[in-house]
Write an enzyme that holds these catalytic residues in place. Structure first.
Site, mmCIF file in Angstrom:
data_model
loop_
_atom_site.group_PDB
_atom_site.id
_atom_site.type_symbol
_atom_site.label_atom_id
_atom_site.label_comp_id
_atom_site.label_asym_id
_atom_site.label_seq_id
_atom_site.Cartn_x
_atom_site.Cartn_y
_atom_site.Cartn_z
ATOM 1 N N ASN A 7 0.782 -1.253 0.089
ATOM 2 C CA ASN A 7 0.014 -0.044 -0.037
ATOM 3 C C ASN A 7 0.800 1.333 -0.122
ATOM 4 O O ASN A 7 1.717 1.564 0.919
ATOM 5 C CB ASN A 7 -0.723 0.000 1.245
ATOM 6 C CG ASN A 7 -1.781 1.176 1.368
ATOM 7 O OD1 ASN A 7 -1.520 2.338 1.093
ATOM 8 N ND2 ASN A 7 -2.966 0.957 1.793
ATOM 9 N N ARG A 18 4.915 18.580 0.829
ATOM 10 C CA ARG A 18 5.677 19.419 0.198
ATOM 11 C C ARG A 18 5.445 20.122 -1.092
ATOM 12 O O ARG A 18 5.787 21.082 -1.873
ATOM 13 C CB ARG A 18 7.077 19.024 -0.293
ATOM 14 C CG ARG A 18 8.129 19.286 1.102
ATOM 15 C CD ARG A 18 8.334 20.639 1.233
ATOM 16 N NE ARG A 18 9.201 21.061 2.456
ATOM 17 C CZ ARG A 18 10.336 21.232 2.377
ATOM 18 N NH1 ARG A 18 11.107 21.153 1.429
ATOM 19 N NH2 ARG A 18 10.985 21.646 3.526
ATOM 20 N N HIS A 43 -5.438 3.527 -1.645
ATOM 21 C CA HIS A 43 -6.725 3.812 -1.042
ATOM 22 C C HIS A 43 -6.997 5.606 -1.245
ATOM 23 O O HIS A 43 -6.631 6.314 -0.350
ATOM 24 C CB HIS A 43 -6.951 3.725 0.535
ATOM 25 C CG HIS A 43 -7.761 3.795 1.323
ATOM 26 N ND1 HIS A 43 -8.275 2.882 2.335
ATOM 27 C CD2 HIS A 43 -9.108 4.497 0.948
ATOM 28 C CE1 HIS A 43 -9.555 3.360 2.881
ATOM 29 N NE2 HIS A 43 -9.889 4.039 2.065
ATOM 30 N N ARG A 45 -8.945 8.999 -1.005
ATOM 31 C CA ARG A 45 -9.859 9.334 -0.083
ATOM 32 C C ARG A 45 -10.644 10.635 -1.016
ATOM 33 O O ARG A 45 -9.849 11.293 -1.825
ATOM 34 C CB ARG A 45 -9.519 9.800 1.228
ATOM 35 C CG ARG A 45 -9.247 8.538 1.814
ATOM 36 C CD ARG A 45 -8.829 8.893 3.177
ATOM 37 N NE ARG A 45 -8.286 7.467 4.103
ATOM 38 C CZ ARG A 45 -8.928 6.557 4.587
ATOM 39 N NH1 ARG A 45 -10.385 6.860 4.860
ATOM 40 N NH2 ARG A 45 -8.599 5.519 5.308
ATOM 41 N N HIS A 50 -4.089 11.794 0.531
ATOM 42 C CA HIS A 50 -2.918 11.179 -0.060
ATOM 43 C C HIS A 50 -2.830 10.638 -1.359
ATOM 44 O O HIS A 50 -2.562 11.377 -2.074
ATOM 45 C CB HIS A 50 -2.583 9.926 0.988
ATOM 46 C CG HIS A 50 -3.496 9.329 1.778
ATOM 47 N ND1 HIS A 50 -4.502 8.678 1.124
ATOM 48 C CD2 HIS A 50 -3.736 9.271 3.098
ATOM 49 C CE1 HIS A 50 -5.459 8.439 2.077
ATOM 50 N NE2 HIS A 50 -5.069 8.478 3.225
ATOM 51 N N GLU A 70 -8.644 0.596 -2.908
ATOM 52 C CA GLU A 70 -9.459 0.402 -1.740
ATOM 53 C C GLU A 70 -10.409 1.563 -1.521
ATOM 54 O O GLU A 70 -10.079 2.637 -1.661
ATOM 55 C CB GLU A 70 -8.766 0.106 -0.373
ATOM 56 C CG GLU A 70 -7.892 -0.942 -0.259
ATOM 57 C CD GLU A 70 -6.913 -0.511 0.989
ATOM 58 O OE1 GLU A 70 -6.389 -1.517 1.204
ATOM 59 O OE2 GLU A 70 -6.981 0.293 1.656
ATOM 60 N N THR A 100 -7.843 6.421 9.135
ATOM 61 C CA THR A 100 -7.586 5.127 8.449
ATOM 62 C C THR A 100 -8.800 4.213 8.764
ATOM 63 O O THR A 100 -9.606 4.519 9.315
ATOM 64 C CB THR A 100 -6.073 4.486 8.846
ATOM 65 O OG1 THR A 100 -5.867 3.409 8.092
ATOM 66 C CG2 THR A 100 -6.164 4.203 10.580
ATOM 67 N N HIS A 190 -3.783 -4.576 7.721
ATOM 68 C CA HIS A 190 -4.064 -3.499 8.631
ATOM 69 C C HIS A 190 -3.278 -3.673 9.985
ATOM 70 O O HIS A 190 -3.489 -4.740 10.440
ATOM 71 C CB HIS A 190 -5.444 -3.300 9.138
ATOM 72 C CG HIS A 190 -5.517 -1.811 9.616
ATOM 73 N ND1 HIS A 190 -5.094 -0.999 10.767
ATOM 74 C CD2 HIS A 190 -6.068 -0.851 8.794
ATOM 75 C CE1 HIS A 190 -5.398 0.093 10.547
ATOM 76 N NE2 HIS A 190 -6.080 0.411 9.497
ATOM 77 N N ASP A 191 -2.109 -2.905 10.042
ATOM 78 C CA ASP A 191 -1.120 -3.074 11.198
ATOM 79 C C ASP A 191 -0.278 -4.284 10.925
ATOM 80 O O ASP A 191 -0.015 -4.716 11.981
ATOM 81 C CB ASP A 191 -1.692 -2.903 12.465
ATOM 82 C CG ASP A 191 -2.052 -1.322 12.609
ATOM 83 O OD1 ASP A 191 -1.381 -0.539 12.071
ATOM 84 O OD2 ASP A 191 -2.865 -0.884 13.374
ATOM 85 N N GLY A 213 0.778 -1.334 4.319
ATOM 86 C CA GLY A 213 1.435 0.177 4.160
ATOM 87 C C GLY A 213 2.464 0.661 5.067
ATOM 88 O O GLY A 213 3.494 0.786 5.130
ATOM 89 N N HIS A 214 1.869 1.158 6.328
ATOM 90 C CA HIS A 214 2.203 1.861 7.232
ATOM 91 C C HIS A 214 3.529 1.225 7.924
ATOM 92 O O HIS A 214 4.774 1.957 7.736
ATOM 93 C CB HIS A 214 1.328 2.100 8.394
ATOM 94 C CG HIS A 214 1.851 2.970 9.333
ATOM 95 N ND1 HIS A 214 2.022 4.233 9.232
ATOM 96 C CD2 HIS A 214 2.523 2.780 10.630
ATOM 97 C CE1 HIS A 214 2.578 4.830 10.177
ATOM 98 N NE2 HIS A 214 2.875 4.077 11.384
HETATM 99 N N1 PXP Z 1 -6.252 -2.986 4.475
HETATM 100 C C1 PXP Z 1 -7.249 -1.859 4.199
HETATM 101 C C2 PXP Z 1 -8.794 -1.888 3.913
HETATM 102 C C3 PXP Z 1 -6.828 -0.358 4.759
HETATM 103 O O1 PXP Z 1 -7.648 0.735 4.771
HETATM 104 C C4 PXP Z 1 -5.544 -0.347 5.051
HETATM 105 C C5 PXP Z 1 -4.857 1.219 5.435
HETATM 106 O O2 PXP Z 1 -5.029 2.029 4.264
HETATM 107 C C6 PXP Z 1 -4.502 -1.541 4.784
HETATM 108 C C7 PXP Z 1 -4.992 -2.686 4.661
HETATM 109 C C8 PXP Z 1 -3.244 -1.216 5.344
HETATM 110 O O3 PXP Z 1 -2.992 -1.045 6.551
HETATM 111 P P1 PXP Z 1 -1.369 -0.578 7.271
HETATM 112 O O4 PXP Z 1 -1.098 0.784 6.509
HETATM 113 O O5 PXP Z 1 -1.697 -0.403 8.629
HETATM 114 O O6 PXP Z 1 -0.568 -1.819 6.591
#
Ligand code: PXP
Length: 238
Positions: A7, A18, A43, A45, A50, A70, A100, A190-191, A213-214
């Protein structure tokens, strides 16, 4: 083999801090693929804070692996996805102002809306995944929307992992089994991180794809993007 979809929203966040085009999200996506990522996730928005709709259009021309978009299915989002035709769309229920994604769909309450939305994407030959908590009742209802896959929302796993990793992963094992039984493919995200990914991938059956992603982009600050992607791939498929 479980696929890694990177992601790249955080790259756009950095760029937008910037103005200008540094770092370049399209070049980053191309690099992620060169370094072994099997997919690119974005993703967008509605406020474009972003990834912007224009990024999504540019990325479509360059992403050669699996492109996953997404988002909450507003009319604008649906129109964008139908225009760009990614390999996969992941429907998330978060309101536009959410920092998020922070919950999965209530697929019982929103079944008709989801069914109608899924049908629009499927008739354009786009694979659909629905973001969902590890709840068997919600997964069963998801299977009645016509979706191809579910994406299991892994924040609760990530939170509980340091305390008791078996207890943390158990609901996801059951959820993945249920999804498989109802004929759905299983994604997760996610995480997920270098710390918790291996245990998740080792224990959750039928896992087709994770999107990260993060943590991955943060790790890349220390290890570099190429090393980091390789490290995640080794955790996924040791
Ligand atoms: N899946 C979905 C549906 C999300 O919204 C996100 C965050 O944008 C992720 C996965 C990835 O999560 P993370 O950035 O914590 O890895």
């Amino acid at each position: 083999m479980t696929k890694l979809s990177v992601n790249i929203n955080k790259i756009a966040t950095l760029r937008n801090a910037r103005g200008g085009n540094v770092p370049d999200v399209v070049q980053t996506a191309i690099a992620c693929e060169r370094f072994g990522a099997q997919g690119i996730t974005v993703h967008p928005r509605p406020d474009g804070r972003h990834i912007r709709y224009s990024d999504v259009r540019q990325l479509r021309k360059q992403v050669k692996t699996e492109f996953n978009i997404e988002g909450y299915p507003t009319d604008d989002f649906i129109e964008l996805v139908l225009e760009v035709k990614p390999e996969q769309v992941t429907l998330v229920p978060d309101p536009p102002e959410a920092l998020t994604s922070n919950a999965g769909w209530d697929t019982t309450k929103h079944r008709d809306f989801l069914r109608h939305t899924v049908e629009r994407f499927k008739s354009a030959n786009i694979r659909v995944s629905i973001f969902i908590g590890p709840d068997v009742e919600m997964i069963e209802a998801a299977s009645k929307t016509g979706t191809d896959r579910v994406e299991l929302y892994t924040e609760p796993y990530a939170l509980d992992y340091p305390k008791n990793r078996l207890a943390a992963v158990s609901p996801f094992m059951a959820a993945a089994e249920a999804a498989n039984k109802f004929g759905l493919g299983v994604n997760a995200g996610h995480d997920l991180s270098l710390e918790n990914l291996e245990w998740f991938a080792k224990n959750v059956p039928h896992l087709e794809e994770v999107s990260i992603g993060h943590a991955l982009i943060c790790d890349a600050l220390w290890y570099g993007l190429e090393n980091t992607i390789q490290m995640y791939l080794r955790k996924l498929n040791p």
